[in-house]
Design an enzyme around this catalytic site. Structure first.
Site, PDB file in Angstrom:
ATOM      1  N   THR A  98       0.872  -1.178   0.000  1.00  0.00           N
ATOM      2  CA  THR A  98       0.000   0.000   0.000  1.00  0.00           C
ATOM      3  C   THR A  98       0.906   1.225   0.000  1.00  0.00           C
ATOM      4  O   THR A  98       1.654   1.439   0.962  1.00  0.00           O
ATOM      5  CB  THR A  98      -0.890   0.022   1.256  1.00  0.00           C
ATOM      6  OG1 THR A  98      -1.662  -1.179   1.283  1.00  0.00           O
ATOM      7  CG2 THR A  98      -1.829   1.218   1.235  1.00  0.00           C
ATOM      8  N   LYS A 124      -7.826   1.525  -3.045  1.00  0.00           N
ATOM      9  CA  LYS A 124      -7.493   1.126  -1.674  1.00  0.00           C
ATOM     10  C   LYS A 124      -7.632   2.324  -0.718  1.00  0.00           C
ATOM     11  O   LYS A 124      -8.214   2.210   0.367  1.00  0.00           O
ATOM     12  CB  LYS A 124      -6.054   0.585  -1.674  1.00  0.00           C
ATOM     13  CG  LYS A 124      -5.426   0.396  -0.324  1.00  0.00           C
ATOM     14  CD  LYS A 124      -5.603  -0.993   0.218  1.00  0.00           C
ATOM     15  CE  LYS A 124      -5.078  -1.091   1.634  1.00  0.00           C
ATOM     16  NZ  LYS A 124      -5.378  -2.322   2.280  1.00  0.00           N
TER      17      LYS A 124
HETATM   18  P1  NAD Z   1       6.080  -6.055   7.140  1.00  0.00           P
HETATM   19  O1  NAD Z   1       6.834  -4.920   7.727  1.00  0.00           O
HETATM   20  O2  NAD Z   1       5.725  -7.234   7.982  1.00  0.00           O
HETATM   21  O3  NAD Z   1       6.877  -6.615   5.852  1.00  0.00           O
HETATM   22  C1  NAD Z   1       7.628  -5.821   4.968  1.00  0.00           C
HETATM   23  C2  NAD Z   1       8.940  -6.538   4.674  1.00  0.00           C
HETATM   24  O4  NAD Z   1       9.678  -5.811   3.690  1.00  0.00           O
HETATM   25  C3  NAD Z   1       9.859  -6.661   5.902  1.00  0.00           C
HETATM   26  O5  NAD Z   1      10.172  -8.034   6.141  1.00  0.00           O
HETATM   27  C4  NAD Z   1      11.099  -5.852   5.506  1.00  0.00           C
HETATM   28  O6  NAD Z   1      12.309  -6.387   6.023  1.00  0.00           O
HETATM   29  C5  NAD Z   1      11.048  -5.948   3.991  1.00  0.00           C
HETATM   30  N1  NAD Z   1      11.802  -4.920   3.277  1.00  0.00           N
HETATM   31  C6  NAD Z   1      11.826  -3.591   3.499  1.00  0.00           C
HETATM   32  N2  NAD Z   1      12.595  -2.977   2.567  1.00  0.00           N
HETATM   33  C7  NAD Z   1      13.060  -3.951   1.744  1.00  0.00           C
HETATM   34  C8  NAD Z   1      13.888  -3.947   0.578  1.00  0.00           C
HETATM   35  N3  NAD Z   1      14.392  -2.806   0.082  1.00  0.00           N
HETATM   36  N4  NAD Z   1      14.160  -5.115  -0.023  1.00  0.00           N
HETATM   37  C9  NAD Z   1      13.645  -6.278   0.485  1.00  0.00           C
HETATM   38  N5  NAD Z   1      12.848  -6.344   1.573  1.00  0.00           N
HETATM   39  C10 NAD Z   1      12.557  -5.192   2.184  1.00  0.00           C
HETATM   40  O7  NAD Z   1       4.762  -5.410   6.502  1.00  0.00           O
HETATM   41  P2  NAD Z   1       3.420  -6.177   6.050  1.00  0.00           P
HETATM   42  O8  NAD Z   1       2.436  -6.164   7.180  1.00  0.00           O
HETATM   43  O9  NAD Z   1       3.769  -7.454   5.369  1.00  0.00           O
HETATM   44  O10 NAD Z   1       2.847  -5.127   4.989  1.00  0.00           O
HETATM   45  C11 NAD Z   1       3.391  -5.015   3.682  1.00  0.00           C
HETATM   46  C12 NAD Z   1       2.529  -4.047   2.878  1.00  0.00           C
HETATM   47  O11 NAD Z   1       1.186  -4.546   2.826  1.00  0.00           O
HETATM   48  C13 NAD Z   1       2.448  -2.643   3.487  1.00  0.00           C
HETATM   49  O12 NAD Z   1       2.493  -1.698   2.449  1.00  0.00           O
HETATM   50  C14 NAD Z   1       1.088  -2.633   4.195  1.00  0.00           C
HETATM   51  O13 NAD Z   1       0.536  -1.345   4.281  1.00  0.00           O
HETATM   52  C15 NAD Z   1       0.280  -3.538   3.273  1.00  0.00           C
HETATM   53  N6  NAD Z   1      -0.856  -4.212   3.932  1.00  0.00           N
HETATM   54  C16 NAD Z   1      -0.670  -4.829   5.138  1.00  0.00           C
HETATM   55  C17 NAD Z   1      -1.760  -5.459   5.737  1.00  0.00           C
HETATM   56  C18 NAD Z   1      -1.606  -6.170   7.071  1.00  0.00           C
HETATM   57  O14 NAD Z   1      -2.638  -6.543   7.668  1.00  0.00           O
HETATM   58  N7  NAD Z   1      -0.402  -6.395   7.572  1.00  0.00           N
HETATM   59  C19 NAD Z   1      -3.017  -5.463   5.114  1.00  0.00           C
HETATM   60  C20 NAD Z   1      -3.152  -4.862   3.859  1.00  0.00           C
HETATM   61  C21 NAD Z   1      -2.050  -4.230   3.272  1.00  0.00           C
END
Ligand code: NAD
Length: 287
Positions: free
Chosen positions: A93, A163
């Site tokens: 997002t 979204k």
């Molecule tokens: P998270 O922080 O658990 O996962 C993100 C991952 O990206 C981390 O493991 C981090 O180490 C990795 N990362 C960061 N920079 C990086 C790079 N340059 N190269 C490789 N890896 C990298 O977050 P999440 O909860 O999985 O959310 C991910 C996305 O999904 C966000 O944009 C969030 O807004 C969206 N989202 C999350 C949810 C939810 O319920 N968690 C629901 C809908 C949407």
């Protein structure tokens, strides 16, 4: 079956990548966090030594990253390694501007999700997709391995736009639902009676009938388990910030969206950041 590069194996990315493996695709993943890499390896996901190596030779490359800056950095790093004909999908997002900037001149879709970590685990996510119709058609089998509903919203950036608009509406409707229950309590009207009336009347909405912010009327809602998420308030604050940023850039007047952001920021600051967003009723009761 496709060869897929998957970058960002966090709370959402890991189960999504695992569902692609289960569907028979050849997935090569990468995450900058050693802990995330370890968890992915334990879940049976093959790992590349860098994002660029995960992307090299892949027919589809996916990112699932925290925010716009990570998305811009990751795609810049992968650009040279990514085949021109590969379909790129960013499922994070992020702001509409980032989605349009990274898609410029590339075969790329913005494909943010709703459904949370449960939807990611169960392969029941909803994907809101922006980009060219032929790229959406090519990516559909990949998206169907991770989700149940795939909506093509229009050109680049429209997936993120959908979204942000949806979540702004959700925040406003949740606050309205909470205010109605808080007022009912002061007026001596029971939760059950308000639910009975409003769920069959013009006040009916998802925040009331599926995600009721008081315990009782909807047994599965987070209110029945002390507001454990669910959808954490910090994620709602992020999405409301993006919707206000988009409204400012587009010249849209969204006073209730701005008020919802201010209220959720306060709830987060007062200890609600990791709690479900419906828990804001406790703050509204306090005044
Ligand atoms: P998270 O922080 O658990 O996962 C993100 C991952 O990206 C981390 O493991 C981090 O180490 C990795 N990362 C960061 N920079 C990086 C790079 N340059 N190269 C490789 N890896 C990298 O977050 P999440 O909860 O999985 O959310 C991910 C996305 O999904 C966000 O944009 C969030 O807004 C969206 N989202 C999350 C949810 C939810 O319920 N968690 C629901 C809908 C949407």
């Amino acid at each position: 079956m496709a060869r897929i590069g998957f970058v960002g194996l966090g709370k959402m990315g890991l189960p999504m990548a695992r569902n692609l493996v289960t569907a028979g695709h050849e997935v090569l993943g990468f995450d900058i966090s050693p802990a995330a890499r370890q968890a992915a390896a334990a879940a049976g996901i093959a790992l590349a030594p860098s994002a660029a190596e995960a992307a090299r030779g892949a027919g589809f490359v996916l990112t699932m990253l925290p925010a716009g800056a990570h998305v811009r950095a990751a795609w810049a790093e992968m650009d040279a390694a990514c085949a021109p004909e590969a379909v790129r999908l960013d499922c994070s997002t992020v702001d509409v501007e980032t989605a349009r900037a990274v898609a410029q001149g590339r075969r790329m879709l913005d494909a943010p999700v709703s459904g949370g970590t449960m939807g990611a685990e169960n392969g029941t996510l909803t994907f809101m997709v922006g980009g060219a119709a032929e790229d959406v058609a090519a990516a559909r089998p990949i998206l169907e391995a991770m989700g149940r509903t795939i909506v093509h919203c229009g050109g680049p950036g429209t997936g993120q736009a959908a979204k942000l608009c949806n979540n702004m509406l959700l925040a406003i409707s949740m606050i309205g639902t909470c205010e109605a229950f808080a007022l009912a309590e002061k007026l001596g009207l029971s939760h059950a009676a308000l639910f009975e009336v409003a769920s069959r009347s013009s006040g009916q909405c998802w925040s009331l009938t599926t995600y009721c912010p008081v315990p009782g009327p909807v047994p599965g809602s987070p209110a029945n388990r002390g507001y454990a998420p669910g959808f954490a308030t910090e994620l709602m604050v992020k999405d409301l910030g993006l919707s206000q940023q988009a409204a400012g850039a587009a010249g849209a007047h969204t006073p209730l969206g701005a008020a919802a952001l201010a209220l959720y920021e306060r709830f987060a600051a007062e200890g609600g950041a990791g709690r479900d967003f419906s828990g804001i009723i406790e703050m509204l009761r306090r005044g």
